[in-house]
Motif scaffolding. Structure first.
Motif, PDB file in Angstrom:
ATOM      1  N   ALA A  30      35.354  47.790  35.444  1.00  0.00           N
ATOM      2  CA  ALA A  30      36.327  47.342  34.457  1.00  0.00           C
ATOM      3  C   ALA A  30      36.874  45.940  34.720  1.00  0.00           C
ATOM      4  O   ALA A  30      37.381  45.293  33.804  1.00  0.00           O
ATOM      5  N   PHE A  31      36.790  45.455  35.956  1.00  0.00           N
ATOM      6  CA  PHE A  31      37.362  44.150  36.278  1.00  0.00           C
ATOM      7  C   PHE A  31      36.620  43.045  35.533  1.00  0.00           C
ATOM      8  O   PHE A  31      35.392  43.057  35.467  1.00  0.00           O
ATOM      9  N   PRO A  32      37.337  42.072  34.971  1.00  0.00           N
ATOM     10  CA  PRO A  32      36.674  40.985  34.218  1.00  0.00           C
ATOM     11  C   PRO A  32      36.105  39.902  35.154  1.00  0.00           C
ATOM     12  O   PRO A  32      36.659  38.819  35.293  1.00  0.00           O
ATOM     13  N   TRP A  33      35.000  40.203  35.819  1.00  0.00           N
ATOM     14  CA  TRP A  33      34.405  39.269  36.772  1.00  0.00           C
ATOM     15  C   TRP A  33      33.989  37.988  36.073  1.00  0.00           C
ATOM     16  O   TRP A  33      33.478  38.007  34.960  1.00  0.00           O
ATOM     17  N   CYS A  34      34.176  36.843  36.738  1.00  0.00           N
ATOM     18  CA  CYS A  34      33.744  35.554  36.212  1.00  0.00           C
ATOM     19  C   CYS A  34      33.329  34.671  37.384  1.00  0.00           C
ATOM     20  O   CYS A  34      33.419  35.081  38.537  1.00  0.00           O
ATOM     21  N   SER A  35      32.907  33.455  37.109  1.00  0.00           N
ATOM     22  CA  SER A  35      32.432  32.572  38.182  1.00  0.00           C
ATOM     23  C   SER A  35      33.548  32.177  39.143  1.00  0.00           C
ATOM     24  O   SER A  35      33.277  31.782  40.272  1.00  0.00           O
ATOM     25  N   ASP A  36      34.808  32.302  38.733  1.00  0.00           N
ATOM     26  CA  ASP A  36      35.934  31.988  39.606  1.00  0.00           C
ATOM     27  C   ASP A  36      36.414  33.189  40.418  1.00  0.00           C
ATOM     28  O   ASP A  36      37.315  33.057  41.238  1.00  0.00           O
ATOM     29  N   SER A  37      35.829  34.368  40.180  1.00  0.00           N
ATOM     30  CA  SER A  37      36.249  35.576  40.891  1.00  0.00           C
ATOM     31  C   SER A  37      35.842  35.494  42.357  1.00  0.00           C
ATOM     32  O   SER A  37      34.798  34.947  42.699  1.00  0.00           O
ATOM     33  N   CYS A  38      36.685  36.054  43.201  1.00  0.00           N
ATOM     34  CA  CYS A  38      36.406  36.098  44.629  1.00  0.00           C
ATOM     35  C   CYS A  38      36.777  37.491  45.130  1.00  0.00           C
ATOM     36  O   CYS A  38      37.953  37.839  45.166  1.00  0.00           O
ATOM     37  N   PHE A  39      35.788  38.282  45.487  1.00  0.00           N
ATOM     38  CA  PHE A  39      36.022  39.639  45.984  1.00  0.00           C
ATOM     39  C   PHE A  39      36.128  39.575  47.498  1.00  0.00           C
ATOM     40  O   PHE A  39      35.195  39.167  48.191  1.00  0.00           O
ATOM     41  N   MET A  40      37.283  39.941  48.041  1.00  0.00           N
ATOM     42  CA  MET A  40      37.504  39.926  49.481  1.00  0.00           C
ATOM     43  C   MET A  40      37.756  41.349  49.967  1.00  0.00           C
ATOM     44  O   MET A  40      38.434  42.110  49.283  1.00  0.00           O
ATOM     45  N   TYR A  41      37.217  41.674  51.118  1.00  0.00           N
ATOM     46  CA  TYR A  41      37.397  43.009  51.677  1.00  0.00           C
ATOM     47  C   TYR A  41      37.494  42.904  53.194  1.00  0.00           C
ATOM     48  O   TYR A  41      37.056  41.927  53.791  1.00  0.00           O
ATOM     49  N   THR A  42      38.098  43.900  53.813  1.00  0.00           N
ATOM     50  CA  THR A  42      38.274  43.896  55.260  1.00  0.00           C
ATOM     51  C   THR A  42      37.090  44.562  55.952  1.00  0.00           C
ATOM     52  O   THR A  42      36.296  45.255  55.316  1.00  0.00           O
TER      53      THR A  42
END
Length: 66
Positions: A30-42
């Motif tokens: 559902a998240f509106p991913w785009c070229s500016d998106s940054c997915f961070m995880y631990t």
């Protein structure tokens, strides 16, 4: 539920899923991913968090924190 945590219904929604994996899948889809998106995880997280890396477009960035 929203009233209990003082979250206004005009700003928030409450969604019930069968578990963490289903919730994370729903979020990734559902998240509106785009070229500016940054997915961070631990480094330590629910295994299904790693599956979200598959949803962003190729132009998005995925960063491992920790």
């Amino acid at each position: 539920v929203l009233e209990f945590i003082n979250a206004p219904a005009k700003d928030y929604s409450c969604i019930f899923t069968s578990g963490a994996t289903a919730a994370l899948k729903l979020l990734g889809e559902a998240f509106p991913w785009c070229s500016d998106s940054c997915f961070m995880y631990t480094m330590e997280n629910h295994n299904s968090v790693l599956g979200i890396r598959e949803y962003p477009t190729c132009a998005c960035h995925c960063l491992l924190i920790g």
